[in-house]
Design a protein around this motif. Structure first.
Motif, PDB file in Angstrom:
ATOM      1  N   MET A  65       2.762  -3.861   3.275  1.00 39.04           N
ATOM      2  CA  MET A  65       2.046  -3.903   1.999  1.00 39.04           C
ATOM      3  C   MET A  65       1.843  -5.335   1.541  1.00 39.04           C
ATOM      4  SD  MET A  65       3.898  -0.787  -0.097  1.00 39.04           S
ATOM      5  CE  MET A  65       2.939  -1.036  -1.570  1.00 39.04           C
ATOM      6  N   ARG A  66       2.904  -6.124   1.559  1.00 37.67           N
ATOM      7  CA  ARG A  66       2.817  -7.488   1.039  1.00 37.67           C
ATOM      8  C   ARG A  66       1.902  -8.354   1.912  1.00 37.67           C
ATOM      9  NH1 ARG A  66       8.311  -9.937  -1.402  1.00 37.67           N
ATOM     10  NH2 ARG A  66       6.719 -11.381  -2.166  1.00 37.67           N
ATOM     11  N   GLU A  67       2.024  -8.218   3.220  1.00 36.39           N
ATOM     12  CA  GLU A  67       1.160  -9.003   4.105  1.00 36.39           C
ATOM     13  C   GLU A  67      -0.308  -8.642   3.902  1.00 36.39           C
ATOM     14  OE1 GLU A  67       0.104  -9.523   8.847  1.00 36.39           O
ATOM     15  OE2 GLU A  67       1.984  -8.531   8.285  1.00 36.39           O
ATOM     16  N   SER A  68      -0.594  -7.356   3.845  1.00 35.49           N
ATOM     17  CA  SER A  68      -1.984  -6.901   3.732  1.00 35.49           C
ATOM     18  C   SER A  68      -2.603  -7.326   2.405  1.00 35.49           C
ATOM     19  CB  SER A  68      -2.050  -5.378   3.876  1.00 35.49           C
ATOM     20  OG  SER A  68      -1.535  -4.976   5.141  1.00 35.49           O
ATOM     21  N   LEU A  69      -1.878  -7.144   1.320  1.00 30.13           N
ATOM     22  CA  LEU A  69      -2.404  -7.549   0.016  1.00 30.13           C
ATOM     23  C   LEU A  69      -2.592  -9.064  -0.057  1.00 30.13           C
ATOM     24  CD1 LEU A  69      -0.356  -5.266  -2.423  1.00 30.13           C
ATOM     25  CD2 LEU A  69      -2.734  -4.980  -1.690  1.00 30.13           C
ATOM     26  N   THR A  78       1.694 -10.562  -5.444  1.00 32.57           N
ATOM     27  CA  THR A  78       2.809 -11.082  -6.231  1.00 32.57           C
ATOM     28  C   THR A  78       3.180 -10.132  -7.362  1.00 32.57           C
ATOM     29  OG1 THR A  78       2.183 -13.359  -5.686  1.00 32.57           O
ATOM     30  CG2 THR A  78       3.606 -13.034  -7.607  1.00 32.57           C
ATOM     31  N   ALA A  79       2.177  -9.551  -8.013  1.00 27.98           N
ATOM     32  CA  ALA A  79       2.460  -8.598  -9.089  1.00 27.98           C
ATOM     33  C   ALA A  79       3.248  -7.412  -8.555  1.00 27.98           C
ATOM     34  CB  ALA A  79       1.159  -8.135  -9.733  1.00 27.98           C
ATOM     35  N   LEU A  80       2.864  -6.903  -7.384  1.00 26.52           N
ATOM     36  CA  LEU A  80       3.584  -5.790  -6.769  1.00 26.52           C
ATOM     37  C   LEU A  80       5.014  -6.198  -6.417  1.00 26.52           C
ATOM     38  CD1 LEU A  80       2.499  -3.125  -4.337  1.00 26.52           C
ATOM     39  CD2 LEU A  80       4.130  -4.766  -3.446  1.00 26.52           C
ATOM     40  N   ALA A  81       5.163  -7.359  -5.804  1.00 30.24           N
ATOM     41  CA  ALA A  81       6.483  -7.799  -5.362  1.00 30.24           C
ATOM     42  C   ALA A  81       7.427  -8.012  -6.535  1.00 30.24           C
ATOM     43  CB  ALA A  81       6.355  -9.085  -4.551  1.00 30.24           C
ATOM     44  N   LEU A  82       6.925  -8.563  -7.632  1.00 27.83           N
ATOM     45  CA  LEU A  82       7.791  -8.832  -8.780  1.00 27.83           C
ATOM     46  C   LEU A  82       8.244  -7.538  -9.445  1.00 27.83           C
ATOM     47  CD1 LEU A  82       6.062 -11.951 -10.390  1.00 27.83           C
ATOM     48  CD2 LEU A  82       8.013 -11.865  -8.810  1.00 27.83           C
ATOM     49  N   GLN A  83       7.386  -6.529  -9.452  1.00 31.82           N
ATOM     50  CA  GLN A  83       7.812  -5.220  -9.952  1.00 31.82           C
ATOM     51  C   GLN A  83       8.952  -4.678  -9.098  1.00 31.82           C
ATOM     52  OE1 GLN A  83       6.717  -4.827 -13.107  1.00 31.82           O
ATOM     53  NE2 GLN A  83       5.821  -2.800 -12.784  1.00 31.82           N
ATOM     54  N   PHE A 263       4.636 -11.927   2.873  1.00 31.33           N
ATOM     55  CA  PHE A 263       3.703 -12.581   1.948  1.00 31.33           C
ATOM     56  C   PHE A 263       3.198 -13.879   2.562  1.00 31.33           C
ATOM     57  CE2 PHE A 263       3.719 -15.321  -2.124  1.00 31.33           C
ATOM     58  CZ  PHE A 263       2.347 -15.199  -2.288  1.00 31.33           C
ATOM     59  N   ALA A 264       4.112 -14.669   3.119  1.00 33.52           N
ATOM     60  CA  ALA A 264       3.740 -15.932   3.739  1.00 33.52           C
ATOM     61  C   ALA A 264       2.829 -15.716   4.936  1.00 33.52           C
ATOM     62  CB  ALA A 264       4.996 -16.700   4.146  1.00 33.52           C
ATOM     63  N   VAL A 265       3.138 -14.706   5.752  1.00 38.64           N
ATOM     64  CA  VAL A 265       2.303 -14.403   6.916  1.00 38.64           C
ATOM     65  C   VAL A 265       0.895 -14.011   6.462  1.00 38.64           C
ATOM     66  CG1 VAL A 265       1.940 -12.748   8.795  1.00 38.64           C
ATOM     67  CG2 VAL A 265       4.182 -13.805   8.464  1.00 38.64           C
TER      68      VAL A 265
END
Length: 399
Positions: A65-69, A78-83, A263-265
């Protein structure tokens, strides 16, 4: 499924996420104000069911999810990850009442969460935090521990039988502060006990004595400081067990560290995609940039490092999902390699694009600002190296 390949369904889901990010999330992100919580964006993440999936999925799904977004909209990622970071302690360690009160709002995007661990003098050294939970009813001087601060909260002096504390001190570099609706706060309940004297509390933003201010940072997402002036909490606000909060913090970070790498990738891949397109069409010296060996070799190196980081992230996430014993080391390796790689890839992309990449609003100008912070937060690169070395020597001594 292995750590080194994805199933067709997973690949299709990643493509769907990238499309959603580009079509539905990026327009909302562009309307947001830097340094402020973008509530319409968070609400849309909830409507799409992505926030609910953060808590229903394993580490690998979180990474995907994080990589794709991130490839299409870093603000949405970032909004998703912080939640997830702010509310995961509630999901994993909260009581039934705590989960019922807060998690529905988190997953539908109407309640904003925050993870409040770092302090001005305790960032990477999380065990050194000084925000103090004083047993309620005992006098204290603001910012200092009460002489008898080792006393446990009085659970018999109150009719409802609950332990009570007052939180005094400061938190700093807190994402989503001061606009979050609640905070997972880590405070010292036993002075002098290091990591063994920390307790996690769920603190609603409207508690008396809790104030905050935004900080003007390089990264565009909201970051602030929180001041606790005798903020009241009870045993009903404890997440997990008293004096066991460090486990709550580390368990959360071990889960999210590989996904920071994801996220970095995602950012590295976005920079690589942009570079491939630019160097294929940009004219130079009678041909295109791609015809220059120096350029094509740099692009190859960018791709090589990005793929290596991606594989390490997937391997770490899979190990986390399988409950492997070496998760701390694998998580640290994944975050370290991926964030350092992304810094290299984005920097190289800027160099190959030239001055146009430095113009405000360009994708790479945005990524250049975004990519720096992950090498610091959730444990700086130097801390990750320390974790890796500690785990390696412990493994060697156990043989």
């Amino acid at each position: 499924m292995t750590a080194f390949s994805l199933e067709p369904a997973q690949l299709a889901w990643c493509a769907e996420l990238r499309a959603l990010a580009a079509e539905r999330l990026r327009p909302l992100a562009e309307k947001g104000e830097p340094g402020r919580v973008n509530r319409p964006l968070v609400a849309e993440l909830g409507r799409l069911g992505l926030l609910r999936r953060v808590f229903a999925s394993g580490a690998l799904d979180l990474c995907l999810m994080r990589e794709s977004l991130a490839r299409a909209c870093t603000e949405a990622e970032t909004a998703l990850a912080l939640q997830g970071l702010g509310a995961h302690p509630v999901h994993a360690h909260g009581t039934a009442a705590q989960r019922a009160r807060w998690l529905p709002g988190v997953t539908d995007g109407t309640a904003v969460a925050a993870f409040a661990l770092s302090e001005p003098g305790a960032g990477s050294d999380a065990a050194a935090l000084e925000l103090t939970a004083h047993p309620d009813g005992t006098p204290h001087t603001e910012g200092t521990a009460h002489p008898d601060a080792t006393a446990r909260p009085d659970t018999t002096a109150h009719p409802d039988g609950t332990g009570r504390w007052r939180l005094t001190g400061e938190k700093c570099w807190i994402s989503n502060a001061p606009e979050a609706d609640f905070y997972t706060v880590f405070a010292r309940t036993t002075p002098g006990a290091g990591a063994r004297g920390v307790t996690a509390f769920l603190v609603p933003a409207d508690r008396p004595g809790l104030t905050g201010r935004g900080l003007d940072m390089l990264a565009p997402h909201p970051i602030g400081a929180l001041d606790f002036d005798g903020v009241p909490v009870t045993s009903g606000d404890v997440l997990g067990e008293v004096d066991r909060g460090f486990r709550v913090a580390m368990g959360t970070l071990n889960l999210f560290r590989p996904s920071v790498g994801a996220f970095a990738v995602g950012m590295a891949q976005a920079a690589l995609d942009a570079t491939l397109a630019h160097t294929a069409r940009r004219g130079a010296f009678g041909g295109t940039l791609r015809d220059l060996q120096a350029v094509s070799h740099q692009v190859a190196e960018m791709a090589l490092r990005t793929e290596a980081a991606r594989l390490m992230v997937y391997a770490a996430a899979t190990a986390c999902d399988e409950g492997a014993p070496d998760v701390p080391a694998r998580s640290a390796m994944a975050k370290l390699l991926a964030t350092e790689t992304a810094q290299y890839v984005v920097d190289t992309a800027v160099q190959l694009h030239g001055a146009r990449a430095l113009r405000r609003g360009h994708l790479l100008e945005h990524l250049y600002r975004e990519v720096r912070a992950p090498r610091v937060y959730e444990g700086a690169s130097e801390v990750q190296r320390g974790i890796i070395a500690k785990e390696l020597y412990a493994r060697q001594e156990a043989r």
